[in-house]
Design an enzyme around this catalytic site. Structure first.
Site, PDB file in Angstrom:
ATOM      1  N   ASP A  97      -4.328  -7.224  34.912  1.00 47.60           N
ATOM      2  CA  ASP A  97      -4.368  -6.852  33.405  1.00 47.60           C
ATOM      3  C   ASP A  97      -2.983  -6.267  33.020  1.00 47.60           C
ATOM      4  OD1 ASP A  97      -6.894  -4.233  33.842  1.00 47.60           O
ATOM      5  OD2 ASP A  97      -4.687  -4.074  34.232  1.00 47.60           O
ATOM      6  N   THR A 111     -13.221   0.590  42.478  1.00 52.97           N
ATOM      7  CA  THR A 111     -13.421  -0.793  43.108  1.00 52.97           C
ATOM      8  C   THR A 111     -14.770  -0.868  44.035  1.00 52.97           C
ATOM      9  OG1 THR A 111     -12.507  -2.654  44.632  1.00 52.97           O
ATOM     10  CG2 THR A 111     -12.110  -0.321  45.264  1.00 52.97           C
ATOM     11  N   HIS A 146      -3.593  -9.448  43.446  1.00 52.77           N
ATOM     12  CA  HIS A 146      -4.359 -10.654  42.823  1.00 52.77           C
ATOM     13  C   HIS A 146      -3.547 -11.390  41.821  1.00 52.77           C
ATOM     14  CE1 HIS A 146      -8.230  -8.991  44.636  1.00 52.77           C
ATOM     15  NE2 HIS A 146      -7.480  -9.647  45.520  1.00 52.77           N
TER      16      HIS A 146
HETATM   17  N1  APR Z   1     -14.104   4.878  36.771  1.00 53.97           N
HETATM   18  C1  APR Z   1     -14.125   4.337  38.001  1.00 53.97           C
HETATM   19  N2  APR Z   1     -14.844   3.459  38.517  1.00 53.97           N
HETATM   20  C2  APR Z   1     -15.407   2.601  37.564  1.00 53.97           C
HETATM   21  C3  APR Z   1     -15.727   2.904  36.337  1.00 53.97           C
HETATM   22  C4  APR Z   1     -14.974   4.150  35.624  1.00 53.97           C
HETATM   23  N3  APR Z   1     -14.854   4.385  34.284  1.00 53.97           N
HETATM   24  N4  APR Z   1     -16.437   2.165  35.641  1.00 53.97           N
HETATM   25  C5  APR Z   1     -17.082   1.157  36.725  1.00 53.97           C
HETATM   26  N5  APR Z   1     -16.397   1.629  37.780  1.00 53.97           N
HETATM   27  C6  APR Z   1     -16.626   1.020  39.107  1.00 53.97           C
HETATM   28  C7  APR Z   1     -18.168   0.389  39.295  1.00 53.97           C
HETATM   29  O1  APR Z   1     -19.012   1.038  39.634  1.00 53.97           O
HETATM   30  C8  APR Z   1     -17.723  -0.752  40.489  1.00 53.97           C
HETATM   31  O2  APR Z   1     -17.839  -0.263  41.636  1.00 53.97           O
HETATM   32  O3  APR Z   1     -15.586  -0.047  39.174  1.00 53.97           O
HETATM   33  C9  APR Z   1     -16.101  -0.964  40.182  1.00 53.97           C
HETATM   34  C10 APR Z   1     -15.752  -2.391  39.751  1.00 53.97           C
HETATM   35  O4  APR Z   1     -16.086  -3.357  40.788  1.00 53.97           O
HETATM   36  P1  APR Z   1     -15.855  -4.814  40.435  1.00 53.97           P
HETATM   37  O5  APR Z   1     -16.374  -5.249  38.943  1.00 53.97           O
HETATM   38  O6  APR Z   1     -16.391  -5.583  41.558  1.00 53.97           O
HETATM   39  O7  APR Z   1     -14.145  -5.023  40.444  1.00 53.97           O
HETATM   40  P2  APR Z   1     -13.152  -5.144  41.818  1.00 53.97           P
HETATM   41  O8  APR Z   1     -13.581  -4.302  42.797  1.00 53.97           O
HETATM   42  O9  APR Z   1     -11.840  -4.674  41.226  1.00 53.97           O
HETATM   43  O10 APR Z   1     -13.171  -6.486  42.086  1.00 53.97           O
HETATM   44  C11 APR Z   1     -12.233  -6.920  43.137  1.00 53.97           C
HETATM   45  O11 APR Z   1     -12.904  -9.254  42.506  1.00 53.97           O
HETATM   46  O12 APR Z   1     -13.438 -10.769  40.905  1.00 53.97           O
HETATM   47  C12 APR Z   1     -12.459 -10.461  41.726  1.00 53.97           C
HETATM   48  O13 APR Z   1     -10.095 -10.789  41.572  1.00 53.97           O
HETATM   49  C13 APR Z   1     -11.065 -10.187  41.137  1.00 53.97           C
HETATM   50  O14 APR Z   1      -9.771  -8.228  41.610  1.00 53.97           O
HETATM   51  C14 APR Z   1     -10.925  -8.709  41.467  1.00 53.97           C
HETATM   52  C15 APR Z   1     -11.848  -8.285  42.745  1.00 53.97           C
END
Ligand code: APR
Length: 261
Positions: A125, A208, A140
């Protein structure tokens, strides 16, 4: 990393080996950056959540509303490039409505005062860059770049719709420069990230779920490199046991309150 470039996939339920005692919930234990030589912030969608950018998994996550098979893989793009481009244009437009938050700014400020603070992100983003932070590896890709299979990459910062959907040189459809599921990851980008993480002494995972590979394999790499392991996430994750300190709070709060120069 075993050198073979693994295609990107999600592996919920992977159990991370945990030789260390269960990670401590660290309330507000301060972390002094000056005690660390090389600090890697490894960020995911949760870092942008407070700006209004949806995460991928969990309640309201993008993949709970859309099937990646329809909008985020090469097969979908080959089948219907217009639909895939429209999906990503919607995402670009919604991200442009969002503003970076104090946590993004705090990370940029840490980089300004400590040359060893590096960022490896899974996010596409560009919110960190908008806050003035330097990103060392976009694992990514980016929603602000497109690529032609023959003529390579070009930036596209047009507000919302892509400036152009076809390559000016050959007329081919321009694909978002994003690593989609089933795609091989960018070897050079992963090598750069791996180099940084194998040599860091403080590793901070921010927002993450740590279920997507090969990016998630950087967590055990950091631990085996002997780094102090810190997790910032309101929820515990499948990787939480890898960490010495867990801050079960939003990114903006932890990034502005925990790290001291
Ligand atoms: N602060 C910190 N963490 C947060 C917050 C916040 N305000 N809100 C949510 N989270 C956490 C959630 O608890 C979750 O564990 O962020 C995490 C987001 O997880 P995902 O949605 O799985 O995202 P991510 O880990 O970045 O995904 C990895 O998956 O779909 C693919 O390519 C895409 O880069 C992405 C990859």
């Amino acid at each position: 990393m075993n050198g073979a470039v693994e295609a990107m996939d999600a592996r919920p339920g992977v159990v991370f080996p945990s030789a260390r005692p269960r990670s401590m919930l660290s309330a507000m234990k301060p972390i002094h950056l000056s005690q660390h030589r090389c600090v890697v912030f490894f960020t995911g969608a949760g870092l942008s959540a407070e700006s209004g950018v949806p995460t991928y998994r969990g309640a309201g996550g993008i993949w709970s509303q859309y099937r990646y098979q329809d909008y985020a893989c090469q097969r979908a793009f080959d089948r219907d490039p217009q639909a895939v481009l429209e999906f990503h244009e919607l995402r670009r437009a919604s991200v442009l409505e969002c503003a970076s938050h104090a946590g993004h700014a705090a990370l940029a400020a840490m980089q300004a005062t400590h040359a060893g603070v590096r960022v490896v992100t899974q996010n596409i983003d560009g919110m960190l860059q908008r806050a003035g932070a330097r990103v060392d590896a976009e694992l990514h890709g980016s929603m602000w770049r497109v690529r032609c299979a023959r003529h390579g990459l070009r930036d596209d910062f047009a507000r919302g719709p892509y400036a152009t959907r076809r390559c000016a040189d050959c007329g081919a459809w321009l694909r978002p420069d994003i690593t989609w599921f089933e795609d091989a990851v960018d070897e050079a980008v992963f090598a750069r990230a791996g180099e940084l993480i194998a040599n860091c002494d403080l590793f901070v995972a921010v927002g993450t779920s740590a279920v997507v590979y090969p990016a998630a394999s950087f967590l055990p790499l950091a631990r085996s490199a002997g780094a102090m392991m810190v997790e910032i996430n309101p929820e515990s994750t499948e990787a939480s046991d890898l960490f010495d300190h867990r801050y079960a709070m939003p990114a903006s709060e932890a990034l502005t309150r925990v790290f001291q120069t």
